[in-house]
Design a protein around this motif. Structure first.
Motif, PDB file in Angstrom:
ATOM      1  N   GLY A   1       0.822  -1.214   0.000  1.00  0.00           N
ATOM      2  CA  GLY A   1       0.000   0.000   0.000  1.00  0.00           C
ATOM      3  C   GLY A   1       0.852   1.259   0.000  1.00  0.00           C
ATOM      4  O   GLY A   1       0.555   2.220  -0.714  1.00  0.00           O
ATOM      5  N   PHE A   2       1.937   1.253   0.778  1.00  0.00           N
ATOM      6  CA  PHE A   2       2.841   2.408   0.784  1.00  0.00           C
ATOM      7  C   PHE A   2       3.528   2.570  -0.566  1.00  0.00           C
ATOM      8  O   PHE A   2       3.770   3.692  -1.015  1.00  0.00           O
ATOM      9  CB  PHE A   2       3.870   2.292   1.902  1.00  0.00           C
ATOM     10  CG  PHE A   2       3.295   2.520   3.278  1.00  0.00           C
ATOM     11  CD1 PHE A   2       2.356   3.506   3.521  1.00  0.00           C
ATOM     12  CD2 PHE A   2       3.703   1.739   4.344  1.00  0.00           C
ATOM     13  CE1 PHE A   2       1.834   3.726   4.783  1.00  0.00           C
ATOM     14  CE2 PHE A   2       3.193   1.942   5.614  1.00  0.00           C
ATOM     15  CZ  PHE A   2       2.257   2.936   5.844  1.00  0.00           C
TER      16      PHE A   2
ATOM     17  N   VAL B   1       1.226   4.392  -2.787  1.00  0.00           N
ATOM     18  CA  VAL B   1       1.314   5.832  -2.530  1.00  0.00           C
ATOM     19  C   VAL B   1       2.540   6.405  -3.243  1.00  0.00           C
ATOM     20  O   VAL B   1       2.468   7.469  -3.868  1.00  0.00           O
ATOM     21  CB  VAL B   1       1.388   6.115  -1.012  1.00  0.00           C
ATOM     22  CG1 VAL B   1       1.624   7.594  -0.747  1.00  0.00           C
ATOM     23  CG2 VAL B   1       0.127   5.637  -0.310  1.00  0.00           C
TER      24      VAL B   1
ATOM     25  N   SER C   1       4.870  -2.879  -5.613  1.00  0.00           N
ATOM     26  CA  SER C   1       3.540  -2.900  -5.019  1.00  0.00           C
ATOM     27  C   SER C   1       2.725  -4.086  -5.517  1.00  0.00           C
ATOM     28  O   SER C   1       2.092  -4.794  -4.729  1.00  0.00           O
ATOM     29  CB  SER C   1       2.821  -1.586  -5.333  1.00  0.00           C
ATOM     30  OG  SER C   1       1.557  -1.566  -4.731  1.00  0.00           O
TER      31      SER C   1
ATOM     32  N   ILE D   1      -5.172   1.943   1.640  1.00  0.00           N
ATOM     33  CA  ILE D   1      -3.904   2.559   2.029  1.00  0.00           C
ATOM     34  C   ILE D   1      -3.424   3.485   0.921  1.00  0.00           C
ATOM     35  O   ILE D   1      -2.981   4.611   1.184  1.00  0.00           O
ATOM     36  CB  ILE D   1      -2.843   1.485   2.343  1.00  0.00           C
ATOM     37  CG1 ILE D   1      -3.213   0.722   3.608  1.00  0.00           C
ATOM     38  CG2 ILE D   1      -1.455   2.115   2.495  1.00  0.00           C
ATOM     39  CD1 ILE D   1      -2.370  -0.518   3.857  1.00  0.00           C
ATOM     40  N   GLY D   2      -3.517   3.014  -0.309  1.00  0.00           N
ATOM     41  CA  GLY D   2      -3.077   3.830  -1.442  1.00  0.00           C
ATOM     42  C   GLY D   2      -3.886   5.101  -1.587  1.00  0.00           C
ATOM     43  O   GLY D   2      -3.331   6.191  -1.782  1.00  0.00           O
TER      44      GLY D   2
ATOM     45  N   ALA E   1      -5.852   6.675   0.747  1.00  0.00           N
ATOM     46  CA  ALA E   1      -5.673   7.576   1.890  1.00  0.00           C
ATOM     47  C   ALA E   1      -4.280   8.195   1.874  1.00  0.00           C
ATOM     48  O   ALA E   1      -4.124   9.405   2.090  1.00  0.00           O
ATOM     49  CB  ALA E   1      -5.897   6.810   3.191  1.00  0.00           C
ATOM     50  N   GLY E   2      -3.279   7.380   1.607  1.00  0.00           N
ATOM     51  CA  GLY E   2      -1.915   7.893   1.558  1.00  0.00           C
ATOM     52  C   GLY E   2      -1.712   8.902   0.449  1.00  0.00           C
ATOM     53  O   GLY E   2      -1.018   9.914   0.627  1.00  0.00           O
ATOM     54  N   THR E   3      -2.320   8.654  -0.689  1.00  0.00           N
ATOM     55  CA  THR E   3      -2.184   9.581  -1.814  1.00  0.00           C
ATOM     56  C   THR E   3      -2.869  10.909  -1.514  1.00  0.00           C
ATOM     57  O   THR E   3      -2.352  11.972  -1.867  1.00  0.00           O
ATOM     58  CB  THR E   3      -2.739   8.939  -3.099  1.00  0.00           C
ATOM     59  OG1 THR E   3      -2.017   7.732  -3.353  1.00  0.00           O
ATOM     60  CG2 THR E   3      -2.588   9.873  -4.283  1.00  0.00           C
TER      61      THR E   3
ATOM     62  N   LEU F   1      -3.156  12.203   1.468  1.00  0.00           N
ATOM     63  CA  LEU F   1      -2.262  12.872   2.418  1.00  0.00           C
ATOM     64  C   LEU F   1      -1.027  13.441   1.725  1.00  0.00           C
ATOM     65  O   LEU F   1      -0.607  14.563   2.015  1.00  0.00           O
ATOM     66  CB  LEU F   1      -1.855  11.912   3.533  1.00  0.00           C
ATOM     67  CG  LEU F   1      -2.961  11.538   4.514  1.00  0.00           C
ATOM     68  CD1 LEU F   1      -2.483  10.461   5.486  1.00  0.00           C
ATOM     69  CD2 LEU F   1      -3.456  12.762   5.267  1.00  0.00           C
ATOM     70  N   VAL F   2      -0.447  12.684   0.809  1.00  0.00           N
ATOM     71  CA  VAL F   2       0.707  13.190   0.048  1.00  0.00           C
ATOM     72  C   VAL F   2       0.285  14.394  -0.785  1.00  0.00           C
ATOM     73  O   VAL F   2       1.021  15.376  -0.882  1.00  0.00           O
ATOM     74  CB  VAL F   2       1.324  12.080  -0.833  1.00  0.00           C
ATOM     75  CG1 VAL F   2       2.312  12.649  -1.844  1.00  0.00           C
ATOM     76  CG2 VAL F   2       2.013  11.043   0.042  1.00  0.00           C
TER      77      VAL F   2
ATOM     78  N   ILE G   1     -10.180   5.618   6.142  1.00  0.00           N
ATOM     79  CA  ILE G   1      -9.204   4.969   7.023  1.00  0.00           C
ATOM     80  C   ILE G   1      -9.908   4.060   8.027  1.00  0.00           C
ATOM     81  O   ILE G   1      -9.491   2.919   8.241  1.00  0.00           O
ATOM     82  CB  ILE G   1      -8.334   6.027   7.731  1.00  0.00           C
ATOM     83  CG1 ILE G   1      -7.451   6.735   6.702  1.00  0.00           C
ATOM     84  CG2 ILE G   1      -7.486   5.387   8.829  1.00  0.00           C
ATOM     85  CD1 ILE G   1      -6.754   7.977   7.213  1.00  0.00           C
TER      86      ILE G   1
END
Length: 108
Positions: free
Chosen positions: A10-11, A14, A45, A68-69, A71-73, A75-76, A97
């Motif tokens: 998932g990270f 992102v 990934s 994860i992808g 939500a992380g994207t 945030l980025v 989340i």
């Protein structure tokens, strides 16, 4: 162990989305470096997702990976690319989340 691989996958999702964003902003040969980073992180990934899905239910693995992808994207985008921040974006990000965490806890 496969949950850890799935989180790392998932990270990496992102990271590959961030590489696309940076490639859009880059000029000259830097564009190729960002696209190279995109290809590398996308490959990692996908391989980690494949490995995790061998023992985890595919619906759960895919939902957690994309959650994860996503939500992380977001945030980025907010932190790196200066995307707009408002109550509703943060509200729906938090529900995403919470949903991903909930899926993890109800999965066997």
């Amino acid at each position: 162990m496969n949950w850890i691989l799935l989180i790392i996958a998932g990270f990496c999702e992102v990271a590959f989305a961030a590489c696309l964003g940076k490639a859009k902003e880059a000029a000259g040969n830097d564009v190729y470096l960002w696209y190279g980073g995109f290809l590398i992180t996308m490959t990692i990934s996908m391989l980690l997702l494949i490995k995790a899905a061998q023992t985890l239910p595919i619906g759960t693995a895919y939902a957690v990976w994309t959650g994860i992808g996503a939500a992380g994207t977001v945030l980025v985008g907010i932190l790196v690319f200066k995307d707009p921040v408002n109550f509703w974006r943060l509200f729906f990000l938090s529900t995403l989340i919470i949903s991903v965490v909930g899926i993890k806890f109800v999965s066997e």
